[in-house]
Design an enzyme around this catalytic site. Sequence first.
Site, PDB file in Angstrom:
ATOM      1  N   LYS A 108       5.044   4.602  -1.271  1.00 44.26           N
ATOM      2  CA  LYS A 108       5.385   6.023  -1.468  1.00 44.26           C
ATOM      3  C   LYS A 108       6.796   6.310  -0.960  1.00 44.26           C
ATOM      4  O   LYS A 108       7.544   7.075  -1.573  1.00 44.26           O
ATOM      5  CB  LYS A 108       4.386   6.910  -0.720  1.00 44.26           C
ATOM      6  CG  LYS A 108       2.964   6.881  -1.264  1.00 44.26           C
ATOM      7  CD  LYS A 108       2.105   7.913  -0.543  1.00 44.26           C
ATOM      8  CE  LYS A 108       0.709   8.069  -1.134  1.00 44.26           C
ATOM      9  NZ  LYS A 108      -0.238   7.018  -0.765  1.00 44.26           N
TER      10      LYS A 108
ATOM     11  N   GLN B 191       0.861  -1.179   0.000  1.00 36.13           N
ATOM     12  CA  GLN B 191       0.000   0.000   0.000  1.00 36.13           C
ATOM     13  C   GLN B 191       0.902   1.236   0.000  1.00 36.13           C
ATOM     14  O   GLN B 191       1.881   1.286  -0.732  1.00 36.13           O
ATOM     15  CB  GLN B 191      -0.960  -0.034   1.204  1.00 36.13           C
ATOM     16  CG  GLN B 191      -1.990  -1.154   1.108  1.00 36.13           C
ATOM     17  CD  GLN B 191      -3.151  -0.869   0.148  1.00 36.13           C
ATOM     18  OE1 GLN B 191      -3.110   0.055  -0.637  1.00 36.13           O
ATOM     19  NE2 GLN B 191      -4.182  -1.712   0.177  1.00 36.13           N
ATOM     20  N   SER B 192       0.630   2.224   0.885  1.00 40.13           N
ATOM     21  CA  SER B 192       1.332   3.508   0.783  1.00 40.13           C
ATOM     22  C   SER B 192       2.772   3.493   1.293  1.00 40.13           C
ATOM     23  O   SER B 192       3.458   4.504   1.188  1.00 40.13           O
ATOM     24  CB  SER B 192       0.542   4.577   1.511  1.00 40.13           C
ATOM     25  OG  SER B 192      -0.685   4.767   0.836  1.00 40.13           O
ATOM     26  N   VAL B 193       3.238   2.350   1.842  1.00 43.87           N
ATOM     27  CA  VAL B 193       4.677   2.283   2.134  1.00 43.87           C
ATOM     28  C   VAL B 193       5.438   2.383   0.799  1.00 43.87           C
ATOM     29  O   VAL B 193       6.592   2.785   0.754  1.00 43.87           O
ATOM     30  CB  VAL B 193       5.026   0.993   2.908  1.00 43.87           C
ATOM     31  CG1 VAL B 193       6.511   0.913   3.213  1.00 43.87           C
ATOM     32  CG2 VAL B 193       4.228   0.916   4.200  1.00 43.87           C
TER      33      VAL B 193
END
Lengths: 316, 650
Positions: free
Chosen positions: B374, B370-372
Amino acid sequence: MNVVLKVSDLAVDFCIGEKIVNSPLRGINLEIRSGETLGIVGETGCGKTLTATAIMGLLPASARPRGRIEFADRGSLEPSSMGSIRGSEITMIFQNPQSAFNPIFTIGSQMRLVAQKRNYAKSEIGSMLNERLSSVGLTDTKRILASYPHQLSGGMLQRCMIAMAMISSPKLLIADEPTTALDATIGDQVLNLIRDLQDREGFAMLFISHDVTAVAKVADYISVIYAGRVVENGPASAVMKSPQHPYTKGLLGAIPSASKPRGTLIAIPGSVPSVLNDVVGCSFAPRCNLATSTCAEEPPTLTVGQQSVTCWMVNS
Amino acid sequence: MLDGELMNELMMQISNLSKTFDVHHGGRTHEFTAVDNVSLSLYKGEVLGVVGESGSGKSTLARCAFGISQPTLGETLILGKSLVGKSVRATRELRSNLGFVFQDPSGSINPRMTVRDAIAEPLQLRSQDRKSIDVRVSFLLDRVGLAENQLRRKSHELSGGQCQRVAIARALSTNPKIVLLDEPTSSLDLSVQAQILNLLEELRRDFELTYLMISHNLDVISHLSDRVAVMKDGRIIELGTTREVIDSPQHPFTRELIRVYSGSETSHEIPADFNLDKWQDGPLNTWAFQHIPAFLPVRKISSSSRPLILSENLDPTLDEVKVGWDVNLRNVGDILKDLHTDSIVMLRSGEVVFEKYFNGMSKTSPHLLQSVSKSILGALYGKVVENGEINPSLTFSHYLPELVSSVYGGATIQQALDMTVSVAFSEDYSDPNSEMARLDEAIGWRTSVSGREIGLRNYLKTLTPNGEHGKFFQYCSANTDALAWLICEVTGRTYQDLISELIWQPMGASGSATISVDREGLSVGNGGISCTTRDLALFGQLLLLMGEQNGQQILPRNWVKQTFDGSSPEVISADYLQALHPGGSYKNQWWITNSAAREIYGVGIYGQYLWLDPSTDTVIAKLSSIPIPVDPTHSRMHVALFRALARINL
C-alpha cells in the site's frame, strides 16, 4: 569471511612401475570461503574429479600429489590427518547415487553407521535421521530408512546422500556432478535443495560439473578448468556475463538454448587434449582462433575486472 | 526450415502405436505400458524432436517406429509400406531407407573393426564391389569432417566426437531418407556437442534427410527441431512447432521443463501439503511468501538496467544489541528468530549496516510485502497527483463511473489514501465470512465458495457506505485496490509499468519483483507486491532523501513532506494503533508515529515492515512469516526492535 579451503599449485603425478607419468593437473589454485560456493567447470578429462579426490585424500596408491591443500584452521592437510577430517568436516556427494550406496543394506542402516562414526548417542540417532531426511524434503522417512537403494528413485537417493553428507554438519561439501545422472526437472530440484541447505547451514561448497548452466545456478564463484589448469576465475555472474578466456567464451557460445534463436552454433574446433600429452605454453592454443606464436610460451595470469584470466590474448 | 512443398510428403506415419512389457515382481507378473497409443507423422525434410525424461518411453517409441522392436499394437508406415510381420530379408530394401545414430558412439561401433570397415559394413551387405565401396567411404568420411588417415584406426583410437562422426557416416552409408538420432550428443563434451549439432544440420540440408530426434535435453531438441513432441508416461502430451511449444507451452510438465532449461532461479515445485486456503498462515507461508508466482497469477515489475548498488558497512555487533520490551531484555538475534524473520536489511545513511536472511531467503529472493504494498501505491499517487493527472479531492465516480453506486461513489481519492472512507467492511483476517475474506476470494488468494469468485472489479462495486466519509480512520484494504484500479484507468498504463517506470527503474531497483493480479488482470494493490528486501529498503531510503536521489527528484518533495507530517490525529481510532503509540496517524498509505523521532512506516500482516527513522537516517526493511496475521505482542516487539536498532550509535 574466513577461508575454508585453499589449494595452491596442486599437481598429481602417477607412478606406473618405474615410470613417472606427467601430472594431469598443472598447478591448480582454488580458494573457498565459508558459506560460499565455488563452481568448477570443465570438460571430460580436464582434472575436475582428480582435484576433488586429491582434496579428500582418496587418491590411488600410485599417485604422488604435489602442492598445498590448506583447510580451515588446520593449516596444511597431510594424508595422516585426513582420517579425522574426511567424512566429518569435509563430506562429498557423488554423481551416481545408485552406486554410491551399498545395494545390500538399507538406507537406514547405512545412515546409522555414519551417525555412529560421528559419535551420536544411540538414543539421538533416530530423531536426528528423521530431521536430516525432512530437511532434504523427504517426508515418508520411516519407509525411506527401511528401503534398499533399488527401491528408491534417483532423485530420492540423491536427497538421501545429501542428508547423509549433512549428518556431521561439515565445513566443506564437495559435490561432484550431483545432478548429471538425474532428469532435468529432478536435477533442478536437487540444486535448489543444496542451495537452501547451504543458506541454512552455512557450509562452503565445491561444486564440480561439466554443465555450465547447473554451475551458474548454484555458484558464487566459477573456476573454468582446461587441461589441468584454471584458465579463468571470478564471480559467477561476471564469468557468465562477460567471459574473458577464449575457451570460456567458446564454451558458453556452444550451448544451444531453447530461448536463443536457431542457427549455427559457435563450435570450438578439435577436442579436449589427452592429459598424457606434454603441453608447452597454452594448452588451448591448438583450438583457439586467436592463437599466435606467443602462445607457445607459458601464458600469464591477468586480472580483468573481478576475473583472473590465464591467456596471452587478453588485455588487462 | 521447411517450405510448404516439402512438408506435404509423408515419410513415416506412426499410428496408434503401443508397446507393453511383462514385468515380474515378487512372483507375480504385471503389464507395463511403455508406449501408450502414440500417433505421429514425419514429413520430408523436417526434424521432429521427441523430448522426455528417462522412462517416458521415447526410446521405445523410436525403436518400434524404426522396426528395431515389434510394437504390441499399432503400426508404422515407412514411405507408405509397413514393416510389421515381415521377415528381415523381405524388408531389407525398405529398411535401407532408415539410418540410426545412437547415444554412445564407442558402443555402437565394433571395437575390432577399423573406421573403414565400420562405415563399409552396411554397403557390403548390399554386395557392392570393393572399389565403389571405397569411393563411397572416402566421400562420407570427408563429409563428416574426418581425415583420410583415420580410415585404418579403430574406435579406441578416436575421441568421442570422432567416434560419433564415424557413427554418422555409417548411418548415412546406404543413402537413407529417414534417420533416427537417439540422444546423439548426450555423451559428448559441450564444445564437441556443438560441432556434431552443426554437422547434423548441414547433412540434413545437403542430403535432404528427415530426422526423428530423441533427447532428454530440451535445449538440444529445440535447437535442431522444426516440431517438438513432449513425451511423458508413454504418451505425447504436447505437439507443435518448436516456437509454439517453447513460447506458449500448454501442459504443466512442458512448462516446468522450459522453466528448468531457461535457467530461471525460483523453483515452482509446490509443497505437497499446499492449500490455497491456508498458504498465508504458518508454516506454509514461509515457502509461499517467497514463491507467489508458483501459485498465483502475477505480472512482472521490470527492474532497472542501471541498478544502484548499495555500499556495505556491515556491523557484526548489531546481532548482540539488547532490545528492551516489557520486562525482558533480549538479543536482536533471538528476537529475529522469535519474530519468524525471513529477512532484514538495515540502512544507516544509505549504507547497508545489518543484513540477515533466513528460511531459504537470499539477497535475490523476492518476498510478498502484504500491505507494505500500500505504501508503494501511496508514492505512485504522489507522482500522478503532482503531474496533475489525478485530482485527489475529486470522488472516485469522477474517474470511474462504474463505481458510482458503490461506497466509492461519494468518497474522495484523498479519503481513500488516508483510510477515512466509511465503509461496511470488516478487516477481520480470521473470520472466513468477513468482507476481507471475500476480498481474498475475489482476487483468487483463497478458494471461492460457490458463486463468490467475481474478480476485483465486481467485488468493489458491492461495497456500501457506513457513515460520513473523512471523519474517522477505518483501515480497509479494498480502498487500496480501488485506488490501484483507478490509477491504471486514468493513466492508461498497467500497474506494473507504473511502479517500474515511476519508482523502480529511476531508483535503480535490481531484483526481480511481481504484482499479483486477479483473474481479469487487475492488480492487487492492497498487498500483492513481491520484491527483494534490498529493493524495499532502497525505496524507503528514497523517502528519507525527500524523494531526491543523485540530483534526480524521483518522488515529489511536497508529497514526502505531507506524508511525514501525517494527518490530524483525531481521525485515528483503530484500537491496536492507539495501544502501540497514542496519537500516531495515517497519511497517504503510511503510518506515522507520535514519538519525537517521527518515524513513518509501512506494515503488512504476518510481520512485513518498512520502518523509516528520519532522526537517525535509518531504514529497516523486515520480511517475515509469522504464523498468524495479527498479534499485538508481535507488533510491540517489532517496534521495540526497530527503535533499538535505529537509535543505536554506529
